[in-house]
Design an enzyme around this catalytic site. Structure first.
Site, PDB file in Angstrom:
ATOM      1  N   LYS A   1      -5.827  -2.087 -21.941  1.00 46.67           N
ATOM      2  CA  LYS A   1      -5.661  -3.410 -21.336  1.00 46.67           C
ATOM      3  C   LYS A   1      -6.939  -3.871 -20.649  1.00 46.67           C
ATOM      4  O   LYS A   1      -7.232  -5.075 -20.604  1.00 46.67           O
ATOM      5  CB  LYS A   1      -4.491  -3.386 -20.347  1.00 46.67           C
ATOM      6  CG  LYS A   1      -3.126  -3.224 -21.013  1.00 46.67           C
ATOM      7  CD  LYS A   1      -2.864  -4.294 -22.056  1.00 46.67           C
ATOM      8  CE  LYS A   1      -1.441  -4.308 -22.557  1.00 46.67           C
ATOM      9  NZ  LYS A   1      -1.219  -5.334 -23.595  1.00 46.67           N
TER      10      LYS A   1
ATOM     11  N   TYR B   1      -2.963   3.175 -21.764  1.00 48.11           N
ATOM     12  CA  TYR B   1      -2.539   1.779 -21.652  1.00 48.11           C
ATOM     13  C   TYR B   1      -3.476   0.989 -20.735  1.00 48.11           C
ATOM     14  O   TYR B   1      -3.909  -0.117 -21.071  1.00 48.11           O
ATOM     15  CB  TYR B   1      -1.104   1.752 -21.114  1.00 48.11           C
ATOM     16  CG  TYR B   1      -0.454   0.403 -21.030  1.00 48.11           C
ATOM     17  CD1 TYR B   1      -0.040  -0.270 -22.169  1.00 48.11           C
ATOM     18  CD2 TYR B   1      -0.203  -0.187 -19.790  1.00 48.11           C
ATOM     19  CE1 TYR B   1       0.588  -1.501 -22.087  1.00 48.11           C
ATOM     20  CE2 TYR B   1       0.428  -1.416 -19.692  1.00 48.11           C
ATOM     21  CZ  TYR B   1       0.821  -2.073 -20.839  1.00 48.11           C
ATOM     22  OH  TYR B   1       1.445  -3.294 -20.756  1.00 48.11           O
TER      23      TYR B   1
END
Length: 309
Positions: free
Chosen positions: A178, A174
């Protein structure tokens, strides 16, 4: 009095629930016609009755409030389906003006335990999904700009995360996705500026279905500091004509607070005394530098302490 987004059309991905839902509602409230995208088909509610797809439920909510909305249930991580999403907005509303990339999933695990599938699925939905829609929206704006002989109206709002800034230990997939979204955003901002298009990224902190295992329930009265409703107004602003000079920026938003994140700066520079560095010379300068430097990394964990003053 006209609304700030009146006459404009928008796409919001992952808008069937959570952040995307309130962002789509806010854009509609500000006057935009919205394509509500969320990957999901009709199902059954708790009583066994047939229920509409989440995207259609939000689109219906917008229409009931007097707005204009279209549902799209395609997978933004699929290249042809992302093309179809952008084309649906153009066909329905004549053009696309605003793209809000929000769709995402979580597959949290420590890096030494993560599976290939957990890595690939998060990269696919977050990073590739952002690229896919941006690819087709940017081509649309470029073509419009060429036809018009000058800049057109275009806004991209991408969704990054504090996990990238702070280096979330249990979210290597993640955090990496991002961080990639920020790189995609700044590259897109520079590439599309001459066409009149801006691209910015936000790092929202919100309690949604995706983060229900991350944030505990709020026991206090009044609006939850982590309610998605704190994030949506910033998305509306970045999508508006008022934000024409905001481009290539990264903003943290939650709980009645917006913080602008400064770009990285060079901490120190060392030059070799000869044509090229040797191991010995690097050992002499870098080892001393880090011995005199605080025990910190490139991660900016202090952003997790940001709160409304």
């Amino acid at each position: 009095m006209s609304l700030p987004l009146e006459g404009l059309s928008a796409i919001v991905t992952g808008a069937g629930r959570g952040l995307g839902r309130v962002e789509a509602l806010e854009l509609a409230r500000l006057g935009a016609a919205v394509v509500v995208n969320d990957y999901g088909q009709p199902g059954r509610d708790g009583s066994g009755e047939a229920s509409a797809a989440p995207a259609e439920e939000v689109a219906a909510e917008i229409r009931k409030a007097g707005g204009t909305a279209l549902a799209h249930t395609g997978d933004v991580a699929d290249f042809p389906q992302a093309r179809a999403l952008v084309e649906s907005a153009i066909e329905e509303f004549g053009k696309l003006d605003i793209l809000v990339n929000n769709a995402g999933i979580l597959r949290d695990r420590m890096v030494f335990s993560m599976t290939e599938g957990e890595w690939d699925s998060v990269m696919r939905v977050h990073l590739k999904g952002h690229f896919n829609t941006t690819r087709f929206a940017s081509a649309h704006w470029r073509e419009r700009s060429k036809a018009a002989g000058g800049p057109v109206y275009g806004r991209i709002v991408n969704t990054s995360s504090e996990a990238f800034l702070a280096g979330s230990a249990g979210q290597p997939n993640y955090a990496a996705a991002k961080g990639g979204i920020v790189g995609l955003t700044t590259s897109t901002a520079l590439a599309l500026a001459k066409y009149g298009v801006t691209a910015n990224a936000i790092c929202p902190r919100a309690r949604t279905r995706m983060t229900e295992d991350v944030f505990p329930e709020d026991p206090s009265e009044g609006l939850d500091p982590l309610a998605p409703e704190h994030v949506a107004p910033l998305v509306g602003y970045l999508a508006s004509p008022a934000a024409a000079r905001v481009n290539g920026q990264l903003l943290v938003v939650h709980g009645g607070m917006v913080a602008i994140v400064e770009r990285p700066r060079v901490q120190a520079q060392f030059d070799s005394r000869q044509e090229a560095f040797t191991y010995e010379e690097l050992d002499a300068v870098l080892t001393k530098h880090y011995a005199d430097t605080k025990d910190e990394t490139f991660a900016a964990a202090e952003v997790l302490g940001l709160k409304r003053r």
